[in-house]
Design an enzyme around this catalytic site. Structure first.
Site, PDB file in Angstrom:
ATOM      1  N   THR A 181       0.855  -1.187   0.000  1.00 21.75           N
ATOM      2  CA  THR A 181       0.000   0.000   0.000  1.00 21.75           C
ATOM      3  C   THR A 181       0.888   1.233   0.000  1.00 21.75           C
ATOM      4  O   THR A 181       1.736   1.402   0.879  1.00 21.75           O
ATOM      5  CB  THR A 181      -0.924   0.008   1.229  1.00 21.75           C
ATOM      6  OG1 THR A 181      -1.724  -1.177   1.209  1.00 21.75           O
ATOM      7  CG2 THR A 181      -1.830   1.217   1.226  1.00 21.75           C
ATOM      8  N   LYS A 228      -6.765   1.476  -3.733  1.00 18.37           N
ATOM      9  CA  LYS A 228      -6.464   0.935  -2.403  1.00 18.37           C
ATOM     10  C   LYS A 228      -6.532   2.031  -1.342  1.00 18.37           C
ATOM     11  O   LYS A 228      -7.028   1.797  -0.228  1.00 18.37           O
ATOM     12  CB  LYS A 228      -5.088   0.265  -2.391  1.00 18.37           C
ATOM     13  CG  LYS A 228      -4.695  -0.347  -1.036  1.00 18.37           C
ATOM     14  CD  LYS A 228      -5.674  -1.426  -0.583  1.00 18.37           C
ATOM     15  CE  LYS A 228      -5.365  -1.945   0.816  1.00 18.37           C
ATOM     16  NZ  LYS A 228      -4.220  -2.843   0.874  1.00 18.37           N
ATOM     17  N   LYS A 252      -0.391   4.682   9.109  1.00 13.79           N
ATOM     18  CA  LYS A 252       0.204   4.917   7.791  1.00 13.79           C
ATOM     19  C   LYS A 252      -0.848   5.068   6.704  1.00 13.79           C
ATOM     20  O   LYS A 252      -0.829   6.034   5.929  1.00 13.79           O
ATOM     21  CB  LYS A 252       1.138   3.756   7.430  1.00 13.79           C
ATOM     22  CG  LYS A 252       1.655   3.787   5.988  1.00 13.79           C
ATOM     23  CD  LYS A 252       2.480   2.551   5.658  1.00 13.79           C
ATOM     24  CE  LYS A 252       1.664   1.296   5.486  1.00 13.79           C
ATOM     25  NZ  LYS A 252       0.980   1.238   4.165  1.00 13.79           N
TER      26      LYS A 252
END
Length: 298
Positions: free
Chosen positions: A96, A172, A240
């Protein structure tokens, strides 16, 4: 087909094991942890501590490390995989990351004569081990064709979002907005119910049989009920990933107040020392604010 899997964590190990089960695949994993390498070797693959030790002539490499920095090092760094790859090999990068990082890594790969698929995944450790991940992919037709045997082994569904690198990562990031907010609000609901005197198991049973249920509530809150803090996906992952959401939102001048608030909740839990715990334990932030007792862990 010679396939390398870089990163044998909860998703990467499952993907590697799924590839081992497919006839004709020669699977090599890369992970610094000896226990992970031993598990893959016991299942019939091979394993190394560094990407530079992949078998020469590897035709496809699936990258399942945490972020863009790790992916870049694993592929192009001093101990990276690139020197071990066959000409025209496909790099399937499922970490990601920000869309701009996906575009940058794709350009670097293509400049060296490799194919590149921007291919973030969802499905968790259970989905990965079942060969049932969901892939959000973008890449050229040639890259997608070369990656197809790998996807057939590890995924139940591959969404092709276009040829431009970065589209998969964009999808994503949007998905992680939903995932992070859903986990945060699941924790909030559980914490409010506990604070208000509802028995936690009863709360779970009612919600999962009513309209307010969500996949994340049903999947994550059992970890809270069981006091199981072992990370399938950790609190710090959503520090994150929700940071990527707010970064993308700024870049396109889009307000994302729910994502920003959820990120602050995960940051709070991390600052309290819970960053390495299962992401359901973002509920610890509410515990610190309200003094609730959590089932089995106090």
């Amino acid at each position: 087909m010679r396939v390398g899997v870089i990163g044998l964590g909860s998703m990467g190990m499952g993907a590697a094991l799924s590839l081992v089960k497919v006839g004709g695949m020669q699977v090599a994993g890369v992970d610094p942890r000896e226990v992970a390498r031993a598990e893959l070797a016991a299942a019939g693959g091979t394993a190394a501590a560094r990407a530079a030790e992949l078998p020469e002539g590897t035709e496809a490499v699936l990258v399942l490390v945490v972020n863009a920095r790790q992916a870049e090092a694993a592929l192009f760094g001093p101990d990276g995989a690139v020197p071990r790859l066959a000409p025209g090999a496909v790099l399937i990068v499922s970490s990601t990351m920000a869309p701009e990082d996906a575009r940058r890594l794709a350009a670097k790969a293509e400049g060296l004569g490799f194919l590149y698929v921007d291919a973030p995944v969802s499905g968790g450790a259970v989905g990965a081990r079942a060969g049932a991940m969901t892939v959000m992919a973008s890449g050229s037709q040639a890259a997608m064709a070369k990656a197809a045997p790998v996807f057939a082994a590890v995924a139940k569904k591959v969404w092709t979002l276009g040829e431009a690198p970065g589209l998969g990562s964009t999808m994503k990031v949007v998905h992680q907005l939903l995932a992070g907010v859903h986990i945060a609000v699941a924790a909030e609901a559980m914490a409010l119910g506990i604070k208000s005197g509802i028995e936690p198991q009863a709360l779970f049973d009612v919600v999962t049989n009513a309209a307010g249920n969500s996949w994340m509530f049903e999947n994550r809150m059992p970890h809270v009920l069981e006091g199981d803090e072992a990370p399938r996906s950790a609190v710090d992952i959503f520090v994150k990933d929700l940071g990527l959401v707010t970064q993308l939102a700024r870049e396109v001048a889009f307000p994302a107040p729910l994502a920003a608030q959820a990120q602050q909740l995960f940051i709070s839990a991390s600052a309290q020392g819970h960053g390495g715990k299962d992401d359901a334990f973002v509920i610890r932030a509410y515990q610190a604010l309200t003094g609730i007792r959590l089932p089995k862990v106090g």
